[in-house]
Design a protein around this motif. Sequence first.
Motif, short mmCIF file in Angstrom:
data_model
loop_
_atom_site.label_atom_id
_atom_site.label_comp_id
_atom_site.label_asym_id
_atom_site.label_seq_id
_atom_site.Cartn_x
_atom_site.Cartn_y
_atom_site.Cartn_z
N VAL A 269 3.16 3.30 -10.96
CA VAL A 269 1.80 3.09 -10.23
C VAL A 269 0.54 3.32 -10.16
CG1 VAL A 269 1.61 3.91 -7.70
CG2 VAL A 269 4.32 2.85 -8.92
N GLU A 270 0.54 4.49 -11.29
CA GLU A 270 -0.73 5.10 -10.88
C GLU A 270 -1.92 4.90 -12.15
OE1 GLU A 270 0.26 8.98 -12.86
OE2 GLU A 270 0.56 10.18 -11.29
N ALA A 271 -1.44 3.25 -12.85
CA ALA A 271 -2.08 2.82 -13.80
C ALA A 271 -2.22 1.55 -12.49
CB ALA A 271 -1.24 2.16 -14.63
N ILE A 272 -1.74 1.01 -11.73
CA ILE A 272 -1.94 0.26 -10.81
C ILE A 272 -3.16 0.76 -9.50
CG2 ILE A 272 -1.11 -1.66 -9.02
CD1 ILE A 272 2.03 -1.62 -10.69
N LYS A 273 -2.73 1.45 -9.17
CA LYS A 273 -3.66 2.06 -8.50
C LYS A 273 -5.07 2.22 -8.86
CE LYS A 273 -3.61 6.04 -4.78
NZ LYS A 273 -3.35 7.71 -4.21
N ASN B 15 0.75 -1.29 -0.02
CA ASN B 15 0.01 -0.24 0.28
C ASN B 15 0.93 1.71 -0.17
OD1 ASN B 15 -2.43 1.48 0.22
ND2 ASN B 15 -2.17 1.85 2.24
N SER B 16 2.33 1.61 0.90
CA SER B 16 3.02 1.91 0.86
C SER B 16 3.25 2.80 -0.68
CB SER B 16 4.42 2.03 1.64
OG SER B 16 5.29 1.16 0.69
N ILE B 17 3.84 1.87 -1.72
CA ILE B 17 3.75 2.16 -2.78
C ILE B 17 2.97 2.96 -3.98
CG2 ILE B 17 4.16 0.86 -5.25
CD1 ILE B 17 5.30 -1.16 -4.09
N LEU B 18 1.20 3.30 -3.69
CA LEU B 18 0.62 3.39 -3.62
C LEU B 18 0.40 4.67 -3.77
CD1 LEU B 18 -1.92 0.71 -4.46
CD2 LEU B 18 -0.32 1.51 -5.80
N LYS B 19 1.22 5.89 -2.47
CA LYS B 19 1.18 6.46 -1.95
C LYS B 19 2.40 7.59 -1.80
CE LYS B 19 -2.70 5.78 1.75
NZ LYS B 19 -2.73 5.83 2.57
N ILE B 20 1.66 8.26 -3.67
CA ILE B 20 2.52 8.57 -4.28
C ILE B 20 2.51 10.69 -3.89
CG2 ILE B 20 2.91 9.94 -6.13
CD1 ILE B 20 1.95 7.49 -7.82
N ASP B 21 1.46 10.65 -3.54
CA ASP B 21 0.76 12.25 -3.02
C ASP B 21 0.42 12.59 -1.67
OD1 ASP B 21 0.98 12.75 -5.66
OD2 ASP B 21 -0.63 12.44 -6.33
N GLU C 182 3.08 9.02 7.98
CA GLU C 182 2.24 8.36 8.80
C GLU C 182 1.75 8.54 7.18
OE1 GLU C 182 3.02 11.13 9.96
OE2 GLU C 182 3.80 10.68 12.11
N ASP C 183 0.76 9.32 7.04
CA ASP C 183 -0.07 8.67 5.88
C ASP C 183 0.56 7.78 4.61
OD1 ASP C 183 -2.09 8.90 4.56
OD2 ASP C 183 -1.43 10.33 2.59
N VAL C 184 1.78 7.55 4.97
CA VAL C 184 2.36 6.19 3.45
C VAL C 184 2.17 4.98 4.10
CG1 VAL C 184 4.33 5.87 2.60
CG2 VAL C 184 4.13 7.68 2.34
N TYR C 185 1.85 5.04 5.54
CA TYR C 185 2.24 3.72 6.11
C TYR C 185 0.29 3.52 6.71
CZ TYR C 185 6.75 3.54 4.85
OH TYR C 185 8.08 3.99 4.51
N GLY C 186 0.27 4.40 7.33
CA GLY C 186 -1.01 4.18 7.88
C GLY C 186 -0.72 4.22 9.25
N GLU C 187 -1.95 3.22 9.97
CA GLU C 187 -1.43 2.96 11.34
C GLU C 187 0.19 2.44 12.05
OE1 GLU C 187 -4.59 1.39 13.54
OE2 GLU C 187 -5.91 2.49 12.28
N LEU D 270 10.30 -3.56 -4.49
CA LEU D 270 9.41 -2.14 -5.14
C LEU D 270 8.94 -1.03 -3.88
CD1 LEU D 270 8.89 -0.59 -7.32
CD2 LEU D 270 6.65 -1.47 -7.86
N ALA D 271 8.86 -1.97 -3.11
CA ALA D 271 7.64 -1.18 -1.15
C ALA D 271 9.38 -0.49 -0.54
CB ALA D 271 7.12 -2.20 -1.15
N GLY D 272 10.72 -1.84 -0.28
CA GLY D 272 11.45 -1.38 0.07
C GLY D 272 12.21 0.00 -0.38
N ILE D 273 12.10 0.14 -2.21
CA ILE D 273 12.92 1.29 -2.41
C ILE D 273 12.11 2.58 -2.25
CG2 ILE D 273 13.80 2.03 -4.53
CD1 ILE D 273 14.41 -1.35 -5.16
N ARG D 274 10.55 2.18 -2.23
CA ARG D 274 9.80 3.66 -2.45
C ARG D 274 10.29 4.19 -0.56
NH1 ARG D 274 7.22 7.32 -0.63
NH2 ARG D 274 5.56 7.91 -0.64
N SER D 275 10.28 3.02 0.25
CA SER D 275 10.37 3.67 1.47
C SER D 275 11.87 4.41 1.96
CB SER D 275 10.29 2.87 2.76
OG SER D 275 9.09 2.39 2.81
N GLY D 276 12.32 3.68 0.68
CA GLY D 276 14.24 4.34 0.16
C GLY D 276 14.39 5.40 0.16
N VAL D 277 13.53 6.22 -0.98
CA VAL D 277 13.02 7.44 -1.46
C VAL D 277 12.44 8.26 -0.34
CG1 VAL D 277 11.61 8.61 -2.87
CG2 VAL D 277 12.91 6.73 -3.72
#
Length: 201
Positions: A108-112, A39-45, A50-55, A167-174
């Motif tokens: 990511v936008e297409a997958i979302k 889910n964190s991959i899809l949180k582009i904006d 906290e919003d990237v990962y939720g609770e 991919l999720a890990g690298i998103r977190s890396g960014v």
Amino acid sequence: MSIENSTIALAGMYQSAKLVRDIARQGLIDQEPFEASLNSILKIDASSVEDVYGESVALKLGLQTLCKQLGTGTKRTLEITHYVLGMMILERKLIKNNEMLDKIQSGVEAIKAKTETLALSDPEIIKDLATLYTETLSQFNFRIKVNGERRFLDNPNNADKVRALLLAGIRSGVLWRQMGGHRLQLIFSRKKMVKIAQAYL
């Protein structure tokens, strides 16, 4: 930017790395942290970390893994360290490549958009995320080598999950880098980050 925010993002990387290892070594993963990482991959904006990962409970596995890997007197898993450092290397390469960044964002936008009709854990969504990783980040001259049981890694569904998690890990890396994270923190701020992670837990 704060060390609290960069610690949360780093926990996101550790969560992805731990799940990659679990698939490679056991063929099994806990579904809740797996979906939180995807889910964190899809949180582009996202407006905040906290919003990237939720609770924070969604990052429980990552926070626990961070404490084990960076804490004193704890048994570290070298494979997890290897995966996290690999994610950091690929993040550095990615951030310098605008064409690839655009390609990932479009993908990511297409997958979302697809997740409006399909569950995040649907094999088709996971395959799309894995394909996006294969067509972008795995084209660099550096690749993350995943070690494990061949019978698990040869399973196509597991292979897709591993690539989606990388991919999720690298998103977190960014995100970690955006929040002021840098590799020297892993040496000089370990105790502080462990304390922060323990407080979230």
